[in-house]
Motif scaffolding. Sequence first.
Motif, PDB file in Angstrom:
ATOM      1  N   GLY A   1       0.789  -1.225   0.000  1.00 48.64           N
ATOM      2  CA  GLY A   1       0.000   0.000   0.000  1.00 48.64           C
ATOM      3  C   GLY A   1       0.815   1.265   0.000  1.00 48.64           C
ATOM      4  O   GLY A   1       0.262   2.365   0.031  1.00 48.64           O
ATOM      5  N   MET A   2       2.155   1.165  -0.073  1.00 47.41           N
ATOM      6  CA  MET A   2       3.008   2.338   0.085  1.00 47.41           C
ATOM      7  C   MET A   2       3.401   3.006  -1.229  1.00 47.41           C
ATOM      8  O   MET A   2       4.143   3.991  -1.221  1.00 47.41           O
ATOM      9  N   VAL A   3       2.924   2.499  -2.362  1.00 49.19           N
ATOM     10  CA  VAL A   3       3.165   3.094  -3.680  1.00 49.19           C
ATOM     11  C   VAL A   3       1.807   3.410  -4.293  1.00 49.19           C
ATOM     12  O   VAL A   3       0.862   2.631  -4.143  1.00 49.19           O
ATOM     13  N   MET A   4       1.703   4.524  -4.993  1.00 49.65           N
ATOM     14  CA  MET A   4       0.458   4.824  -5.681  1.00 49.65           C
ATOM     15  C   MET A   4       0.126   3.693  -6.642  1.00 49.65           C
ATOM     16  O   MET A   4       0.962   3.308  -7.472  1.00 49.65           O
ATOM     17  N   PRO A   5      -1.063   3.089  -6.532  1.00 51.42           N
ATOM     18  CA  PRO A   5      -1.389   1.894  -7.324  1.00 51.42           C
ATOM     19  C   PRO A   5      -1.207   2.113  -8.823  1.00 51.42           C
ATOM     20  O   PRO A   5      -1.699   3.084  -9.387  1.00 51.42           O
ATOM     21  N   GLY A   6      -0.489   1.190  -9.454  1.00 44.49           N
ATOM     22  CA  GLY A   6      -0.227   1.253 -10.882  1.00 44.49           C
ATOM     23  C   GLY A   6       1.132   1.787 -11.243  1.00 44.49           C
ATOM     24  O   GLY A   6       1.517   1.737 -12.413  1.00 44.49           O
ATOM     25  N   LEU A   7       1.900   2.286 -10.263  1.00 39.30           N
ATOM     26  CA  LEU A   7       3.189   2.921 -10.573  1.00 39.30           C
ATOM     27  C   LEU A   7       4.359   1.941 -10.534  1.00 39.30           C
ATOM     28  O   LEU A   7       5.260   2.014 -11.374  1.00 39.30           O
ATOM     29  N   ALA A   8       4.365   1.028  -9.577  1.00 40.98           N
ATOM     30  CA  ALA A   8       5.498   0.106  -9.441  1.00 40.98           C
ATOM     31  C   ALA A   8       5.657  -0.745 -10.697  1.00 40.98           C
ATOM     32  O   ALA A   8       4.677  -1.209 -11.268  1.00 40.98           O
TER      33      ALA A   8
ATOM     34  N   LEU B   1      -0.886  -4.578 -11.438  1.00 43.89           N
ATOM     35  CA  LEU B   1      -2.302  -4.637 -11.059  1.00 43.89           C
ATOM     36  C   LEU B   1      -3.024  -5.752 -11.801  1.00 43.89           C
ATOM     37  O   LEU B   1      -3.959  -6.360 -11.264  1.00 43.89           O
ATOM     38  N   ALA B   2      -2.591  -6.040 -13.036  1.00 44.52           N
ATOM     39  CA  ALA B   2      -3.201  -7.137 -13.782  1.00 44.52           C
ATOM     40  C   ALA B   2      -2.894  -8.477 -13.118  1.00 44.52           C
ATOM     41  O   ALA B   2      -3.716  -9.409 -13.172  1.00 44.52           O
ATOM     42  N   VAL B   3      -1.729  -8.586 -12.505  1.00 43.62           N
ATOM     43  CA  VAL B   3      -1.389  -9.803 -11.765  1.00 43.62           C
ATOM     44  C   VAL B   3      -2.269  -9.921 -10.521  1.00 43.62           C
ATOM     45  O   VAL B   3      -2.860 -10.971 -10.248  1.00 43.62           O
ATOM     46  N   LEU B   4      -2.362  -8.824  -9.773  1.00 42.78           N
ATOM     47  CA  LEU B   4      -3.162  -8.854  -8.543  1.00 42.78           C
ATOM     48  C   LEU B   4      -4.633  -9.147  -8.820  1.00 42.78           C
ATOM     49  O   LEU B   4      -5.303  -9.790  -7.996  1.00 42.78           O
TER      50      LEU B   4
ATOM     51  N   PRO C   1      -8.725   1.309  -0.565  1.00 40.24           N
ATOM     52  CA  PRO C   1      -8.164  -0.049  -0.509  1.00 40.24           C
ATOM     53  C   PRO C   1      -7.512  -0.474  -1.817  1.00 40.24           C
ATOM     54  O   PRO C   1      -7.916  -0.053  -2.909  1.00 40.24           O
ATOM     55  N   LEU C   2      -6.534  -1.343  -1.704  1.00 37.62           N
ATOM     56  CA  LEU C   2      -5.827  -1.845  -2.875  1.00 37.62           C
ATOM     57  C   LEU C   2      -6.785  -2.493  -3.862  1.00 37.62           C
ATOM     58  O   LEU C   2      -6.667  -2.288  -5.080  1.00 37.62           O
ATOM     59  N   VAL C   3      -7.744  -3.277  -3.373  1.00 32.50           N
ATOM     60  CA  VAL C   3      -8.627  -4.020  -4.269  1.00 32.50           C
ATOM     61  C   VAL C   3      -9.486  -3.101  -5.127  1.00 32.50           C
ATOM     62  O   VAL C   3      -9.956  -3.500  -6.203  1.00 32.50           O
ATOM     63  N   GLU C   4      -9.687  -1.857  -4.692  1.00 33.21           N
ATOM     64  CA  GLU C   4     -10.491  -0.931  -5.479  1.00 33.21           C
ATOM     65  C   GLU C   4      -9.771  -0.455  -6.737  1.00 33.21           C
ATOM     66  O   GLU C   4     -10.399   0.154  -7.610  1.00 33.21           O
ATOM     67  N   HIS C   5      -8.497  -0.721  -6.837  1.00 35.57           N
ATOM     68  CA  HIS C   5      -7.713  -0.285  -7.991  1.00 35.57           C
ATOM     69  C   HIS C   5      -7.547  -1.387  -9.032  1.00 35.57           C
ATOM     70  O   HIS C   5      -6.799  -1.211  -9.997  1.00 35.57           O
ATOM     71  N   LEU C   6      -8.232  -2.493  -8.856  1.00 34.77           N
ATOM     72  CA  LEU C   6      -8.015  -3.639  -9.727  1.00 34.77           C
ATOM     73  C   LEU C   6      -9.072  -3.805 -10.808  1.00 34.77           C
ATOM     74  O   LEU C   6      -8.883  -4.591 -11.739  1.00 34.77           O
TER      75      LEU C   6
END
Length: 605
Positions: free
Chosen positions: A243-250, A356-359, A377-382
């Motif tokens: 949760g420490m990186v903006m979702p989609g950036l890593a 995110l496609a993996v998650l 939440p992380l799941v909301e970005h999937l």
Amino acid sequence: MRRPRSTVGASVGSNAGAPVGRGAHSTPERILAMSTLRSAKWYVGDDRNAYIHRAWMRRGLPASAFDGTRPHIAIANTASDLVPCNMHLGEVSRSVADGIHEAGGIPLELPVMGLGETLVRPTAMLWRNLAAMQMEEMFRSNPVDGVVLLGGCDKTIPSLLMAAASVGIPALVVPGGPMLSGTFRGKPLGCGTDVWKLSEDVRGGGLSEQDFLASESSMIRSKGHCNTMGTASTMGLVAEALGMVMPGLAGTPAPDARLLEGAHGSGRRIVEMVGEQLTPQKVITEASMHNAIVALAAIGGSTNAVVHLLAIAGRLGLDTSLEDFDRVGASVPLLVNLQPSGTHLMDDLFRAGGFLAVLKQVRDLLDPSALTVSGSPLVEHLEDARSWDPDVIAAREKPLQENAGISVLRGSLAPGGAIVKPSAATPALLQHRGPAVVFDSIEDFRARIDDPDLEVDEDSVLVLRGCGPKGYPGMPEVSNMPLPRKLLERGVRDMVRICDGRMSGTAYGTVVLHVTPEAADGGPLALVRTGDTIVLDVAARRLDVEVDPEDLAARTPNEATLAGFAAPERGWQKLYVEHVTQADTGADLDFLVGSSGSEVLRESH
């Protein structure tokens, strides 16, 4: 650790999968309404100390920068010419600073200790805790309200997260990203993994030294860290799962312009996080640790993530243990076809849909309560994530390998635990019985491994000791021992290997590592003798030496073993050896476990 709930109650936001903050219209006034800025304790007032703090920091900044209405954000930059994978972070920092400015904050470049995995001796891991301690003290002692953590090379992101967790001010990570794929003889070349393969081919007579050296200039094609699923790539992705990186950036490649766009958005977001007081303690929870372990298995990530995640958990007081990696991760399928567990490279993963496609493929295994630095939440970005290449990101129903997560072993040879990565191992060797060939130190190993008279065959088990946190010191990446030359010449390319050290995240093979307690800490590994029968049974989670327990207890380490243990007399190495914990708790220093918060009570003048 918390188990995932069966339902997801939150709805998907419009920014799902995009590296942007959801509070895009935050203003300094809104921030003030939510919190009192930490930096105001330095700058606001009419006494001598406030005067000194403002006067020395003016240097072009307006008076409004110090009136307590604008958050001061440190950009913790691990860039260094001696950390080649992080050399480009100055450019990333400028994009972060632009975002901070845009959101009404004051960006402040803060150079911090960077560790280059390929250069420093005896091992970068020796200084991970020193880097974390230095960063922690700098974050706490300076007038900053939040911090953006810029890292890439293996130890930089873990040390940054350990430090931020111990201070507890709002923080987020911007990973530096992987390099582009190199090519050699028309084929992709993975840095790290192909080094091990090509060097073994040279030793086995299948590749000339001239061709081996010719590949050197082809391997490192661009800025960025390793392009395999090594530790650097793993920790960037795992930081996002935490949760420490903006979702989609890593995982965005270092040369890709979208990395700078994401860095700019992260700069805007950290200003909003200060107003919300969204600290690492609220983001990194047992729920997010659960998600990180699921992600680690699905991507075929580095075994080094185990020791780093345990250290981060220790800073936060989380109930995360070595067993959680087996309980949560062992049954997770391998979905990412990247070296060293597969064939592709990080540039391919990004092209195929990204992390995110993996998650999304393992969404049902994730804990839906875990937040991210986006505030949701992380799941909301999937929801909008999609795999565009099933050869790179496999579908859940057609994984590359079932039950591919890291396995935790125990037994008479590893009473405190050891780990093995099945996805990078030879399946036939995961259940094996053979005689030990013991090496008392890495120097002993290098002196004898290619001796034509060495009594060793493909059924032997190579045992290397004296490579744990205390013994080396620093727990180096030497566990994936090169095979004996005479076996390479016969076509052997894998053997069971056992060590109390670590192995590179880019490495492969049937390697049992992180054996605990290490030999230098009184572990039974110090008592094994050449010829003892070693039994590895990954399915049963066992690692044993077939010696009568009373006979084993009656043994004492030989002189060569004791001579191989580190005995520093001064400085950081002495402090480290006296206070480092074992691998099963993260190899942190015992007096750094936990946190001290952000409060500084005394003035400097």
